[in-house]
Scaffold this active site. Structure first.
Site, PDB file in Angstrom:
ATOM      1  N   ARG A 142       0.854  -1.196   0.000  1.00 45.64           N
ATOM      2  CA  ARG A 142       0.000   0.000   0.000  1.00 45.64           C
ATOM      3  C   ARG A 142       0.885   1.240   0.000  1.00 45.64           C
ATOM      4  O   ARG A 142       0.565   2.259  -0.594  1.00 45.64           O
ATOM      5  CB  ARG A 142      -0.955  -0.005   1.208  1.00 45.64           C
ATOM      6  CG  ARG A 142      -1.803   1.255   1.262  1.00 45.64           C
ATOM      7  CD  ARG A 142      -3.058   1.202   2.151  1.00 45.64           C
ATOM      8  NE  ARG A 142      -3.012   0.288   3.258  1.00 45.64           N
ATOM      9  CZ  ARG A 142      -2.309   0.453   4.381  1.00 45.64           C
ATOM     10  NH1 ARG A 142      -1.569   1.544   4.546  1.00 45.64           N
ATOM     11  NH2 ARG A 142      -2.337  -0.439   5.338  1.00 45.64           N
ATOM     12  N   TYR A 172     -15.880  16.819 -15.335  1.00 50.11           N
ATOM     13  CA  TYR A 172     -16.408  15.461 -15.427  1.00 50.11           C
ATOM     14  C   TYR A 172     -17.484  15.267 -14.349  1.00 50.11           C
ATOM     15  O   TYR A 172     -17.316  15.703 -13.205  1.00 50.11           O
ATOM     16  CB  TYR A 172     -15.260  14.455 -15.254  1.00 50.11           C
ATOM     17  CG  TYR A 172     -15.741  13.047 -15.018  1.00 50.11           C
ATOM     18  CD1 TYR A 172     -16.613  12.429 -15.912  1.00 50.11           C
ATOM     19  CD2 TYR A 172     -15.346  12.335 -13.885  1.00 50.11           C
ATOM     20  CE1 TYR A 172     -17.075  11.145 -15.685  1.00 50.11           C
ATOM     21  CE2 TYR A 172     -15.803  11.042 -13.650  1.00 50.11           C
ATOM     22  CZ  TYR A 172     -16.678  10.454 -14.559  1.00 50.11           C
ATOM     23  OH  TYR A 172     -17.140   9.188 -14.326  1.00 50.11           O
ATOM     24  N   ASP A 213      -6.622  19.100 -14.153  1.00 51.84           N
ATOM     25  CA  ASP A 213      -6.967  17.765 -14.636  1.00 51.84           C
ATOM     26  C   ASP A 213      -6.594  17.744 -16.119  1.00 51.84           C
ATOM     27  O   ASP A 213      -7.237  18.391 -16.952  1.00 51.84           O
ATOM     28  CB  ASP A 213      -8.466  17.497 -14.431  1.00 51.84           C
ATOM     29  CG  ASP A 213      -8.860  16.083 -14.828  1.00 51.84           C
ATOM     30  OD1 ASP A 213      -8.197  15.505 -15.713  1.00 51.84           O
ATOM     31  OD2 ASP A 213      -9.848  15.558 -14.273  1.00 51.84           O
ATOM     32  N   LYS A 267      -7.753   6.676 -19.297  1.00 50.62           N
ATOM     33  CA  LYS A 267      -7.985   7.249 -20.628  1.00 50.62           C
ATOM     34  C   LYS A 267      -6.730   7.142 -21.500  1.00 50.62           C
ATOM     35  O   LYS A 267      -6.244   6.053 -21.714  1.00 50.62           O
ATOM     36  CB  LYS A 267      -8.459   8.699 -20.478  1.00 50.62           C
ATOM     37  CG  LYS A 267      -9.479   8.904 -19.363  1.00 50.62           C
ATOM     38  CD  LYS A 267     -10.759   8.106 -19.568  1.00 50.62           C
ATOM     39  CE  LYS A 267     -11.781   8.474 -18.535  1.00 50.62           C
ATOM     40  NZ  LYS A 267     -12.455   7.381 -17.889  1.00 50.62           N
TER      41      LYS A 267
HETATM   42  O1  P1T Z   1     -13.007   7.146 -14.101  1.00 50.65           O
HETATM   43  P1  P1T Z   1     -11.819   7.614 -13.335  1.00 50.65           P
HETATM   44  O2  P1T Z   1     -10.546   6.936 -13.701  1.00 50.65           O
HETATM   45  O3  P1T Z   1     -12.061   7.645 -11.853  1.00 50.65           O
HETATM   46  O4  P1T Z   1     -11.550   9.133 -13.753  1.00 50.65           O
HETATM   47  C1  P1T Z   1     -12.394  10.182 -13.440  1.00 50.65           C
HETATM   48  C2  P1T Z   1     -12.206  11.297 -14.425  1.00 50.65           C
HETATM   49  C3  P1T Z   1     -11.458  12.403 -14.042  1.00 50.65           C
HETATM   50  N1  P1T Z   1     -11.246  13.432 -14.890  1.00 50.65           N
HETATM   51  C4  P1T Z   1     -11.749  13.425 -16.148  1.00 50.65           C
HETATM   52  C5  P1T Z   1     -11.510  14.599 -17.025  1.00 50.65           C
HETATM   53  C6  P1T Z   1     -12.498  12.330 -16.588  1.00 50.65           C
HETATM   54  O5  P1T Z   1     -12.980  12.362 -17.838  1.00 50.65           O
HETATM   55  C7  P1T Z   1     -12.742  11.246 -15.715  1.00 50.65           C
HETATM   56  C8  P1T Z   1     -13.568  10.060 -16.121  1.00 50.65           C
HETATM   57  N2  P1T Z   1     -14.369  10.298 -17.236  1.00 50.65           N
HETATM   58  C9  P1T Z   1     -15.218   9.379 -17.813  1.00 50.65           C
HETATM   59  C10 P1T Z   1     -15.383   8.134 -17.359  1.00 50.65           C
HETATM   60  C11 P1T Z   1     -15.964   9.861 -18.988  1.00 50.65           C
HETATM   61  O6  P1T Z   1     -16.496   9.057 -19.770  1.00 50.65           O
HETATM   62  O7  P1T Z   1     -16.013  11.079 -19.174  1.00 50.65           O
END
Ligand code: P1T
Length: 387
Positions: free
Chosen positions: A51, A103, A176, A201
């Site tokens: 962890r 998001y 972000d 992503k």
């Molecule tokens: O899904 P996760 O890995 O927890 O990420 C969150 C997140 C944070 N910032 C941005 C700009 C994002 O687009 C996302 C997640 N977005 C999607 C799942 C989507 O389809 O837009």
């Protein structure tokens, strides 16, 4: 346009990755271990519990930090974990100014979790206003997502940084960078304090991992973030870390191709009779095209557009696509299409969505690396059927 570091491609392949000293294996092994043997209490080879740290995760952390031009990285269980870690640094009564179009999951954390714990967030259109219009003496974080999800607004990072630097105490500027990826935007070089990624992503790029990352140049900030991560969990496991590390090797190639296809499709859609309006930072018609040119190295692979008609037309379009898959998420090699109002941004209250312009006819494309003609024909056929 802001120039990209010339050795980005080399860093993407090599940063963080060294031959394994015990075998010479060129690829970082998947260290599937929870714990590490100690020769005497407290005497070990730098790892005591996974962890806290793990060699596969560490390689990924070094890789992402290098790509962002940062000294310190953390690899997390998801992008949302990154949002949560940063919010955990705040205290009751503190305040956040966030871009209004973030998001849906980020907005949900701010509104439904952190507001309950005494940290309020003001959502602001930072394309039209300065942070100073919304800040209070308790503002501790400026939350910038750029380009934004899903409206692809481009926020001037340097403008927010220059305001923050004049404040005492100085709020943190968080960016972000998920949509641009480090290939197209370097927020730390523009003065941001910390960069967040959903590695789910573009960084991973193959739609087979959920992960996140935080990067900073500030050692004190890094220690605080690591303390929170180590205390609450939220780590990237060794297999997921290895997959993201593997994905990153082709990041530069993928991003170039995503952008080429996205630009061509944005131009195609802009002329299409079934399309009301296209939002893509690379188009001259984009309201912040000049800001994008100034602060980005390219315009990315996301294209958002408004169809003509109503929800039924959008539904017919989405049901008719064959190469684009209707799914949440983005940034993978395969093209995806999303209906933000019903899918990714459904957790945002309908009234707020309407104010932002996330309507029933808004469609978001994550343009993949497939053949451009197949993608264009797919959109064209589905647009004809949307009528
Ligand atoms: O899904 P996760 O890995 O927890 O990420 C969150 C997140 C944070 N910032 C941005 C700009 C994002 O687009 C996302 C997640 N977005 C999607 C799942 C989507 O389809 O837009």
């Amino acid at each position: 346009m802001e120039k990209r570091s010339s050795n980005f491609e080399t860093l993407a392949v090599h940063a963080g990755v060294k031959p394994d000293p015990s075998t010479g294996a060129i690829m970082t092994p998947i260290f599937a271990t929870s714990t590490y043997v100690q020769t005497s209490p407290g005497k070990h080879l730098g790892y005591d519990y996974s962890r806290t740290s793990n060699p596969t995760r560490k390689a990924l952390e070094e890789s992402i930090a290098a790509l962002e031009g940062g000294k310190f990285g953390l690899a997390l269980s998801s992008g949302c974990t990154g949002v949560d870690i940063l919010m955990h640094m705040l205290e009751v009564g503190d305040h956040v100014v966030s871009v209004d179009d973030v998001y849906g999951g980020t907005s949900r954390l701010f509104r439904t979790i952190w507001a309950k714990h005494g940290v309020q967030t003001t959502f602001a259109d930072l394309t039209a206003h300065s942070v100073s219009d919304f800040a209070t003496p308790k503002t501790k974080v400026i939350w910038i997502e750029t380009p934004t999800n899903p409206l692809l607004k481009v926020i001037d990072i340097e403008r927010a940084v220059s305001w923050a630097r004049k404040q005492n105490p100085r709020p943190l500027v968080v960016v972000d960078n998920t949509f641009a990826s480090p290939y197209f935007q370097s927020p730390l070089a523009l003065g941001a304090d910390v960069v967040l990624h959903s590695t789910t992503k573009y960084l991973n790029g193959h739609s087979d991992v959920v992960g996140g990352a935080l990067v900073t140049n500030d050692e004190e900030l890094f220690k605080k973030m690591h303390h929170i991560q180590n205390s609450m969990g939220g780590i990237s496991g060794p297999f997921d870390s290895w997959l993201v590390l593997r994905g990153i090797k082709t990041l530069a190639l993928r991003m170039k191709r995503h952008e080429e296809n996205a630009m061509a499709l944005a131009q195609f859609l802009e002329k299409h009779p079934q399309v009301e309006k296209v939002l893509y930072p690379g188009l001259k018609s984009h309201p912040q095209h000049e800001v994008a040119k100034k602060q980005m190295h390219g315009f990315g692979g996301m294209v958002t557009f408004f169809l003509k008609g109503k929800l039924e037309n959008a539904q017919r379009f989405l049901e008719s696509l064959e190469v684009f898959s209707l799914a949440e998420s983005l940034g993978g090699v395969e093209s995806l299409v999303d209906h933000p109002a019903i899918m990714t941004h459904a957790s945002i209250p309908a009234e707020t969505r309407a104010k932002l312009g996330i309507t029933d006819t808004l469609v978001r494309l994550s343009v993949g690396i497939e053949s451009l003609s197949d993608l264009q024909n797919d959109l064209d056929k589905a647009l004809q059927k949307s009528k």
